[in-house]
Design an enzyme around this catalytic site. Structure first.
Site: not given
Length: 465
Positions: A43, A50, A237
């Site tokens: 997805l 890429s 995070k």
């Protein structure tokens, strides 16, 4: 891309046993151990996606050897297939919701980001028994409990090494290697954009606004840098790190957050004079009260740290995380925290782990939230302050300032004074005290007749308390 769709079932149950296909809540028996490659639904195909697609093709033989089975793309969901002429048209689809529940998909790799509609896609995938690999820190920081519950119910894996610190192997050590230890603190630089800006300000003496413009020009900052410079990225995070380190569910909304917009060139100069520098840190720690009660503190804000500290020398867009544990002692994780190739490396590592689990008929680590410690509000968290004041240059000023600290139970560690004409610069560094007491002290000092201006207030870390 369309949103959520209903799904099918998993190749294996939680023990790896094959069962008849088509049974409600039962897995199919056509997974890798039955001779079929691990089939991946990807997805998103931007900078990271890429690279994942490229490496899956270029390193197919090596990945198959490491994983124990071939790892192949079953489909790639993108917003505009016509923008990806480099990819085989037969792999591309705009229907992410349909792709994640296809019968020929074993694992979903999510690199879209954001919360909706991604949460629906991943829940559909997990409910259908697909394992999930994601780099989505924002989603994990708010909804990891829901995702883990869905993974557990379906006997699927949920991996997310790429969600924090890119290629740096950090989450797996916290989740697995240190599972037998007691972690007391995790502190680090987890956002490359802000670290680049503060490093450049320190090196050049430039101000925040002009350095941010330069970071944007060089590609270190997004067109809209809000998530980075206002601390949202680091707070997500921090929530993930705290959850793993302390076996406690911590969400981003429970992380105290301050960005770097108020950091000035003068702050960097003041830090340098005192042998310090300024960094935006995510700080997660186990706090123990005098009565022995434990809680978790999770915060993101600029701090002054000594130049001799391990994190002070981390420059540019690099990330570094410092971990303290009872048995292991002090550990340091350092490397590139973002970028296509580094993040793709972490994604592929997770994919190999999922493939190995499927081949062996096992499962990866589950959520560990057994401690369920309370999350301590920032006001109750012990911190230290560096306070810079412009004050009247006359007798008794220091005594009045010191009295304000004393009235709030805040002990002064050091004072530095510099005179200039009719004013003086006064710098006060405190010992540890509850953050609310320190803030109340600063508020009271600002009202004193002898104080012309509270020039800056910044927390201090990495020194003896």
């Amino acid at each position: 891309m369309p949103t959520e769709s209903s799904g099918t079932t998993s190749p294996f149950d939680s023990t790896g046993t094959t069962v008849p296909a088509g049974t409600a809540g039962s897995p199919r028996n056509d997974g890798p151990v039955a001779g079929r490659p691990l089939r991946v639904a990807l997805l998103g195909c931007g900078t990271v996606g890429s690279e994942v697609a490229r490496l899956l093709g270029e390193q197919a033989a090596e990945l198959a050897a490491r994983a124990g089975t071939p790892v192949e793309l079953a489909g790639i969901a993108v917003r505009r297939p016509d923008k990806h002429p480099e990819l085989p048209p037969g792999l591309l689809t705009e229907d992410a919701a349909g792709l994640v529940v296809r019968d020929d998909v074993d694992v979903v790799v999510e690199l879209v980001g954001g919360i909706e509609p991604v949460r629906g896609w991943l829940l559909a995938a997990l409910n259908a028994g697909k394992s999930v690999v994601t780099a989505n820190k924002a989603l994990l920081a708010e909804h990891s409990a829901q995702l883990f519950e869905a993974a557990d119910a379906a006997g699927a894996d949920l991996y997310f090494e790429a969600a924090v610190a890119g290629a740096i192997p950090l989450l797996r050590p916290l989740r697995e290697s240190l599972a037998g230890d007691r972690i007391t603190r995790v502190m680090g630089i987890v956002n490359g954009t802000t670290n680049y800006i503060l490093s450049a300000m320190d090196a050049t003496g430039a101000g925040y606004a002009e350095t941010l413009d330069e970071a944007s020009r060089l590609g270190y900052a997004e067109a809209d840098p809000t998530a980075d410079v206002d601390g949202y990225d680091a707070a997500s995070k921090a929530a993930i790190l705290a959850s793993l380190a302390f076996h406690t569910r911590v969400t981003a909304s429970e992380v105290h957050r301050e960005g770097i917009g108020a950091v000035t060139a003068s702050d960097l100069v003041a830090a340098r004079v005192l042998g310090r520098t300024v960094k935006l840190l995510a700080i997660c720690e186990r706090v123990i009260d005098d009565d022995g009660a434990e809680s978790v503190s999770a915060r993101v804000h600029p701090v002054m740290i000594p130049r001799g500290h391990q994190l002070a020398g981390v420059g540019g867009a690099f990330n570094a995380v410092y971990v303290e544990a009872d048995a292991a002692g002090e550990l340091m994780f350092y490397g590139q925290g973002a970028g296509g190739s580094p993040t793709a490396s972490a994604v592929l590592g997770d994919l190999v782990a999922v493939a190995r689990n499927r081949v062996a008929g096992g499962r990866g680590p589950r959520e560990s939230a057994h401690a369920a410690l309370p999350v301590r509000p920032m006001g109750q968290t012990p911190t230290r302050y560096h306070v810079s004041l412009d004050v009247a240059d006359r007798a008794g000023v220091l005594a009045q300032v010191a009295q304000a600290f004393a009235e709030h139970g805040v002990s002064i560690a050091a004072v530095r004074q510099r005179d200039a004409n009719d004013t003086a610069s006064l710098v006060v560094v405190t010992h540890l005290a509850p953050d609310a007491a320190l803030q109340s002290t600063v508020d009271e000092i600002a009202k004193l007749d002898v104080v012309h201006e509270v020039v800056s207030v910044m927390r201090v870390e990495g020194e003896d308390q």
